[in-house]
Design a protein around this motif. Structure first.
Motif, PDB file in Angstrom:
ATOM      1  N   VAL A  72      22.775  28.815  32.065  1.00 13.85           N
ATOM      2  CA  VAL A  72      21.788  28.334  31.128  1.00 13.85           C
ATOM      3  C   VAL A  72      22.086  27.124  30.414  1.00 13.85           C
ATOM      4  CG1 VAL A  72      20.507  28.807  29.086  1.00 13.85           C
ATOM      5  CG2 VAL A  72      20.867  30.564  30.655  1.00 13.85           C
ATOM      6  N   VAL A  73      23.175  26.926  29.876  1.00 15.85           N
ATOM      7  CA  VAL A  73      23.690  25.568  29.082  1.00 15.85           C
ATOM      8  C   VAL A  73      23.937  24.440  30.182  1.00 15.85           C
ATOM      9  CG1 VAL A  73      25.540  24.675  27.867  1.00 15.85           C
ATOM     10  CG2 VAL A  73      24.518  26.685  27.135  1.00 15.85           C
ATOM     11  N   LYS A  74      24.465  24.915  31.306  1.00  7.66           N
ATOM     12  CA  LYS A  74      24.683  23.779  32.083  1.00  7.66           C
ATOM     13  C   LYS A  74      23.681  23.084  32.892  1.00  7.66           C
ATOM     14  CE  LYS A  74      29.420  24.935  34.179  1.00  7.66           C
ATOM     15  NZ  LYS A  74      29.968  23.535  34.193  1.00  7.66           N
ATOM     16  N   ASP A  75      22.414  23.987  32.912  1.00  9.01           N
ATOM     17  CA  ASP A  75      21.383  23.566  33.761  1.00  9.01           C
ATOM     18  C   ASP A  75      20.292  22.740  32.494  1.00  9.01           C
ATOM     19  OD1 ASP A  75      18.952  23.736  35.608  1.00  9.01           O
ATOM     20  OD2 ASP A  75      17.847  24.647  33.782  1.00  9.01           O
ATOM     21  N   ALA A  76      20.589  23.298  31.103  1.00  4.06           N
ATOM     22  CA  ALA A  76      19.809  22.294  30.039  1.00  4.06           C
ATOM     23  C   ALA A  76      20.296  21.136  29.818  1.00  4.06           C
ATOM     24  CB  ALA A  76      19.898  23.183  28.795  1.00  4.06           C
ATOM     25  N   VAL A  77      21.743  20.975  29.908  1.00  2.24           N
ATOM     26  CA  VAL A  77      22.366  19.618  29.652  1.00  2.24           C
ATOM     27  C   VAL A  77      22.098  18.690  30.828  1.00  2.24           C
ATOM     28  CG1 VAL A  77      24.661  18.643  29.873  1.00  2.24           C
ATOM     29  CG2 VAL A  77      24.226  20.451  28.306  1.00  2.24           C
ATOM     30  N   ASP A  78      22.289  19.143  32.242  1.00  2.00           N
ATOM     31  CA  ASP A  78      22.170  18.366  33.424  1.00  2.00           C
ATOM     32  C   ASP A  78      20.505  17.829  33.273  1.00  2.00           C
ATOM     33  OD1 ASP A  78      24.622  19.000  34.129  1.00  2.00           O
ATOM     34  OD2 ASP A  78      23.958  20.369  35.539  1.00  2.00           O
ATOM     35  N   ARG A  79      19.690  18.877  32.787  1.00  3.53           N
ATOM     36  CA  ARG A  79      18.312  18.494  32.896  1.00  3.53           C
ATOM     37  C   ARG A  79      17.899  17.363  31.907  1.00  3.53           C
ATOM     38  NH1 ARG A  79      13.674  20.186  35.018  1.00  3.53           N
ATOM     39  NH2 ARG A  79      14.908  21.959  36.100  1.00  3.53           N
ATOM     40  N   PHE A  80      18.311  17.653  30.627  1.00  4.24           N
ATOM     41  CA  PHE A  80      17.869  16.714  29.493  1.00  4.24           C
ATOM     42  C   PHE A  80      19.111  15.578  29.094  1.00  4.24           C
ATOM     43  CE2 PHE A  80      15.681  20.727  29.039  1.00  4.24           C
ATOM     44  CZ  PHE A  80      14.353  20.143  29.032  1.00  4.24           C
ATOM     45  N   SER A  81      20.376  15.761  29.535  1.00  2.00           N
ATOM     46  CA  SER A  81      21.151  14.848  28.995  1.00  2.00           C
ATOM     47  C   SER A  81      21.665  14.769  27.432  1.00  2.00           C
ATOM     48  CB  SER A  81      21.133  13.706  29.457  1.00  2.00           C
ATOM     49  OG  SER A  81      21.106  13.434  31.006  1.00  2.00           O
ATOM     50  N   ARG A  82      21.497  15.957  26.878  1.00  5.64           N
ATOM     51  CA  ARG A  82      21.284  15.982  25.517  1.00  5.64           C
ATOM     52  C   ARG A  82      22.381  17.184  24.843  1.00  5.64           C
ATOM     53  NH1 ARG A  82      19.440  13.125  21.690  1.00  5.64           N
ATOM     54  NH2 ARG A  82      18.209  14.672  20.606  1.00  5.64           N
ATOM     55  N   PRO A  83      23.022  16.843  23.838  1.00  5.07           N
ATOM     56  CA  PRO A  83      24.136  18.005  23.484  1.00  5.07           C
ATOM     57  C   PRO A  83      23.193  19.398  23.255  1.00  5.07           C
ATOM     58  CG  PRO A  83      23.401  16.531  21.568  1.00  5.07           C
ATOM     59  CD  PRO A  83      22.725  15.889  22.729  1.00  5.07           C
ATOM     60  N   ILE A  84      23.923  20.407  23.047  1.00  4.17           N
ATOM     61  CA  ILE A  84      23.655  21.653  22.687  1.00  4.17           C
ATOM     62  C   ILE A  84      23.807  21.938  21.068  1.00  4.17           C
ATOM     63  CG2 ILE A  84      23.482  24.185  22.895  1.00  4.17           C
ATOM     64  CD1 ILE A  84      22.650  22.564  25.379  1.00  4.17           C
ATOM     65  N   TYR A  85      22.807  22.033  20.315  1.00  4.19           N
ATOM     66  CA  TYR A  85      22.961  22.117  18.906  1.00  4.19           C
ATOM     67  C   TYR A  85      23.106  23.545  18.620  1.00  4.19           C
ATOM     68  CZ  TYR A  85      22.037  22.035  13.796  1.00  4.19           C
ATOM     69  OH  TYR A  85      21.921  22.089  12.483  1.00  4.19           O
ATOM     70  N   MET A  86      22.093  24.560  18.975  1.00  4.03           N
ATOM     71  CA  MET A  86      22.153  26.038  18.688  1.00  4.03           C
ATOM     72  C   MET A  86      21.758  26.817  19.912  1.00  4.03           C
ATOM     73  SD  MET A  86      19.915  27.590  15.703  1.00  4.03           S
ATOM     74  CE  MET A  86      20.405  26.427  14.559  1.00  4.03           C
ATOM     75  N   ILE A  87      22.584  27.852  20.044  1.00  2.05           N
ATOM     76  CA  ILE A  87      22.233  28.905  21.050  1.00  2.05           C
ATOM     77  C   ILE A  87      21.693  30.247  20.462  1.00  2.05           C
ATOM     78  CG2 ILE A  87      23.053  30.364  23.021  1.00  2.05           C
ATOM     79  CD1 ILE A  87      25.255  27.878  23.612  1.00  2.05           C
ATOM     80  N   VAL A  88      20.585  30.387  20.776  1.00  5.29           N
ATOM     81  CA  VAL A  88      19.999  31.920  20.035  1.00  5.29           C
ATOM     82  C   VAL A  88      19.745  32.842  21.221  1.00  5.29           C
ATOM     83  CG1 VAL A  88      18.272  32.516  18.425  1.00  5.29           C
ATOM     84  CG2 VAL A  88      18.803  30.225  18.424  1.00  5.29           C
ATOM     85  N   GLY A  89      20.303  33.919  20.864  1.00 10.31           N
ATOM     86  CA  GLY A  89      19.579  35.147  21.619  1.00 10.31           C
ATOM     87  C   GLY A  89      20.725  35.853  22.184  1.00 10.31           C
ATOM     88  N   GLY A  90      20.328  36.662  23.349  1.00 14.39           N
ATOM     89  CA  GLY A  90      21.384  37.739  24.006  1.00 14.39           C
ATOM     90  C   GLY A  90      22.285  36.969  24.916  1.00 14.39           C
ATOM     91  N   LEU A  91      23.418  37.421  25.141  1.00 12.85           N
ATOM     92  CA  LEU A  91      24.229  36.546  25.893  1.00 12.85           C
ATOM     93  C   LEU A  91      24.751  37.416  26.970  1.00 12.85           C
ATOM     94  CD1 LEU A  91      26.669  34.441  23.287  1.00 12.85           C
ATOM     95  CD2 LEU A  91      24.510  33.894  24.401  1.00 12.85           C
ATOM     96  N   HIS A  92      24.449  38.785  26.957  1.00 14.33           N
ATOM     97  CA  HIS A  92      24.493  39.755  28.013  1.00 14.33           C
ATOM     98  C   HIS A  92      26.291  39.778  28.311  1.00 14.33           C
ATOM     99  CE1 HIS A  92      23.625  43.017  30.566  1.00 14.33           C
ATOM    100  NE2 HIS A  92      22.556  42.939  30.111  1.00 14.33           N
TER     101      HIS A  92
END
Length: 341
Positions: free
Chosen positions: A244-264
């Protein structure tokens, strides 16, 4: 009661600050009215409020919890502006995330009859049924409760929109992902997950259970906060939170500030995924997230490992909590030219 970082608010002070808080006639002080507080359940639901300067706020309900009762109790406890909710997004077709949708639609129709139509943002690939095969058992021990049907949602006033691709909502302030690429070697979906499949046009109940561990209809939501970076809502992370994080960073080229939710990461069959997951988030992802809020299916062992790695950046979030993330143009200027990976 655990200490929370700035901008994180427990449920009790939210209630005590409301003008309609009940007063004790004997002592004259507000009552901690536990009879009407929130109720936790095995599922996930978050009300996301986003706003930009000069524009009214947008309200998006991300998942609806596991059942018809907990979501209504929590709405009555927190009193959110249900008439202003524009859209409900289901992260994926599992009833611990979709189980409260029909009850929410009924409640909204009864208590906000003049509200604008509510969009139900859904993945088009709704399964007939899903079940689970526990490790070392070798057979389906039970099916997961049925997800709401498109027709049921429409009958209660929901405007059904199906999206398999990523798209922006809430005045372009929230991104709902499409299919999450599976690129890691250690995140293998939901062990033992199966799906009931019937021949086209059958409708007679004849079919079979087929292996479906990847749960490819899963989607995440992301909000890009100026001067902070991405706030990621990953309701169950069947795809793996690293994917999930890799996809978000690749798509937006932005840092991850906060992760919320279930990590399974709960359960003995997933324990081996915890070290590489925590290592990626804490040591390989640069910059690393400021906050991680492991909830729902994250599991106790994962929370312990994340707290060891992130300290107070691992926040014990739960039902009734409110989190405020404010943008900072000054901080955004300082971020220019930074590489995120």
């Amino acid at each position: 009661m655990t200490k929370l970082p700035p901008g994180f608010i427990h449920e009790v002070p939210q209630h005590l600050a409301r003008p309609d808080v009940p007063q004790d006639p004997r002592t004259g002080v507000p009552i901690v009215d536990l009879e009407n507080y929130c109720c936790g359940a095995h599922g996930f639901s978050a009300l996301i409020q986003t706003e930009t300067e000069g524009s009214p706020p947008h309200y998006t309900l991300f998942d609806t919890g596991p059942d018809s009762r907990s979501i209504i109790r929590n709405i009555e406890a927190l009193k959110p502006p249900i008439e202003l909710i524009e859209r409900v997004v289901l992260s994926h077709w599992h009833s611990d995330h979709s189980g409260g949708l029909l009850a929410f639609l009924r409640h909204r129709r009864a208590h906000a009859p003049n509200a604008a139509p509510l969009v139900a943002d859904l993945h088009p690939d709704r399964p007939i049924a899903r079940g689970i095969v526990p490790p070392h058992v070798g057979k389906v021990v039970g099916r997961i409760p049925a997800d709401p049907e498109f027709a049921q949602i429409a009958e209660l006033g929901g405007v059904v929109e199906t999206h398999a691709e990523g798209h922006a909502i809430a005045g372009d302030t929230v991104w709902v992902s499409g299919e999450i690429p599976r690129v890691t070697h250690f995140e293998g979906g939901l062990p033992g997950a199966v799906r009931w499949v019937e021949s086209a046009g059958d409708g007679n109940g004849k079919g079979e259970w087929v292996k479906e561990e990847d749960i490819m209809d899963e989607r995440y939501a992301a909000i890009d906060v100026v001067g902070k970076g991405l706030v990621i809502f990953s309701a169950c992370s069947h795809a793996g939170i690293v994917n999930v994080v890799k996809d978000a960073v690749d798509r937006f080229s932005r840092p991850i500030y906060m992760i919320v939710g279930g990590l399974h990461l709960a359960g003995s069959d997933l324990i081996e995924r915890i070290p590489p997951t925590v290592d990626f988030l804490a040591n390989k992802l640069r910059p690393s997230p400021t906050y991680v809020l492991p909830m729902h299916c994250s599991g106790f062992a994962a929370k312990v490992a994340l707290e060891e790695a992130f300290g107070e950046g691992c926040v014990p979030a739960g039902v009734g909590h409110k989190v405020i993330v404010e943008g900072s143009p000054e901080a955004e200027n300082m971020m220019h030219g930074t590489t995120y990976q």
